[in-house]
Enzyme design. Structure first.
Site, mmCIF file in Angstrom:
data_model
loop_
_atom_site.group_PDB
_atom_site.id
_atom_site.type_symbol
_atom_site.label_atom_id
_atom_site.label_comp_id
_atom_site.label_asym_id
_atom_site.label_seq_id
_atom_site.Cartn_x
_atom_site.Cartn_y
_atom_site.Cartn_z
ATOM 1 N N SER A 112 9.471 38.214 13.021
ATOM 2 C CA SER A 112 9.754 39.342 13.915
ATOM 3 C C SER A 112 9.264 39.167 15.340
ATOM 4 C CB SER A 112 9.159 40.636 13.342
ATOM 5 O OG SER A 112 9.945 41.112 12.270
ATOM 6 N N SER A 121 8.384 47.339 14.184
ATOM 7 C CA SER A 121 9.167 46.163 13.812
ATOM 8 C C SER A 121 10.409 46.521 13.004
ATOM 9 C CB SER A 121 8.298 45.174 13.026
ATOM 10 O OG SER A 121 8.840 43.867 13.075
ATOM 11 N N LYS A 134 11.735 39.649 18.058
ATOM 12 C CA LYS A 134 12.049 40.931 18.690
ATOM 13 C C LYS A 134 11.554 40.995 20.133
ATOM 14 C CE LYS A 134 12.379 43.465 14.351
ATOM 15 N NZ LYS A 134 11.704 42.921 13.187
#
Length: 379
Positions: free
Chosen positions: A66, A122, A69
């Site tokens: 993640s 997230s 991101k």
């Protein structure tokens, strides 16, 4: 879409050229290897200069979960015209596997709210909703992410989705991710979002979602300003963190690192213990006065408008020298802001930086012929 990508390509070329010019002086300055770090890949960069302070396998292509991101958020911020305009969430964003902010079919949120859901909790569903708000498809948005990475100088990364779930062809390096994060943190909106510890946004069963940042370094590490955690089975535990103390900001990336919080904090503390962002050449720095021939004044003051800071150890600071290449005499007339020389910063015999030296004032000529010309011009 082809025209848009062509503009992207031109922008990438211009930005990449600028990055190469800025970094060309410092790419070979010593860095510290940290092989005792348990991360598979690691890099600690000083944000402004881009100097690598610590590294381990920093150019190895790895999955990053993640922390993807970071690129998603920065791409959205750059390309979304109005972050506060409400829009209906695409049904394609509902029920995405992994971490979620539990978006519902038919919900209406703003891009800014979704960015908080993306970076604090997230939310994989938030990433897809944002991607489809900015592009016609996930594939088109992934291409925008790849352009963002290139603009930041990241040459060894490739993205195929906005959330970071393991996928073929989805990878980065510790160094690339540090470069991208360093650029993103210079964006006020991005920096504000990733440093937020908790916030309320619309939606959910009660009409409000309460979001708490997963990055626990925000509460435990002095000066921490973000930025993103990540985990998948393929990537392991990943963390991108940043700390600002005084006039220096350090960005730390650890990929596939079990004790990611502990080791990141240790690396960042060591960076600030070891390095100081030294003001090697102050901006708008008066240097000296140069003799003037045939002038109404016999001297003209000169200065360097552009300054230079660089993270250095105490031992390295002793090896820094500044050379001023200037003439002994100038001839009037002289206009203010005229280039008359060059200031150069050296690390030993290695050129690190150079900038123009300019005059600070006008000096008129006292020659009779010049005075006659001046009278005629004024008449």
């Amino acid at each position: 879409m082809t025209k848009i990508y062509s503009k992207f390509a031109l922008a990438v070329f211009i930005v990449m050229s600028f990055i190469l010019i800025i970094n060309s002086f410092s790419v070979n300055l010593p860095q510290v290897s940290a092989q005792n770090c348990s991360a598979r890949g690691m890099a600690v960069l000083e944000m402004e200069s881009g100097r690598v302070l610590y590294s381990k396998n920093m150019n190895e292509k790895l999955k990053m979960a993640s922390t993807t991101k970071i690129v998603t958020a920065y791409t959205v911020i750059k390309h979304c015209k109005n972050l506060d305009e409400p829009f209906k969430i695409s049904d394609k964003a509902i029920g995405i596997e992994g971490t979620s902010i539990y978006l519902k079919s038919g919900e209406v949120l703003t891009a800014r709210e979704l960015l908080y859901g993306l970076m604090l909790r997230s939310g994989n569903d938030a990433s897809v909703a944002l991607a489809l708000h900015c592009a016609d498809s996930i594939e088109a948005f992934a291409e925008m992410m790849n352009q963002t990475a290139l603009e930041c100088g990241a040459k060894n990364s490739h993205f195929v989705n906005p959330h970071g779930l393991d996928a073929d062809g989805h990878y980065t390096t510790a160094y690339d991710l540090a470069l991208i994060t360093s650029r993103a943190l210079q964006n006020k909106t991005f920096a504000e979002i990733v440093s937020t510890k908790n916030i309320k946004i619309s939606g959910g069963e009660t009409g409000t979602r309460y979001l708490v940042n997963k990055n626990r370094l925000l509460n435990s590490l002095d000066g921490c300003v973000g930025v993103k955690t990540g985990f998948t089975k393929g990537a392991g535990r990943c963390l991108v963190s940043a700390v600002k103390r005084g006039n220096m900001t350090a960005v730390c990336v650890v990929l596939n690192c079990g004790p990611m919080f502990e080791e990141s904090a240790d690396l960042l503390n060591k960076a600030f213990d070891r390095y100081e962002n030294a003001d090697v050449l102050p901006p708008y720095n008066y240097i000296c006065s140069i003799n003037v021939e045939n002038g109404e004044k016999n001297k003209v003051r000169v200065y360097n408008p552009q300054g230079y800071k660089y993270p250095l150890t105490k031992e390295e600071q002793a090896k820094i020298s500044v050379d001023y290449d200037l003439p002994n005499t100038l001839k009037a007339p002289i206009k203010a802001e005229t280039k008359v020389g060059t200031a150069r910063v050296y690390f030993g015999d290695k050129l690190m930086f150079e900038t123009d030296i300019l005059t600070m004032e006008n000096i008129e000529s006292d020659a009779i012929i010049d005075k006659i010309k001046d009278i005629i011009n004024k008449f």
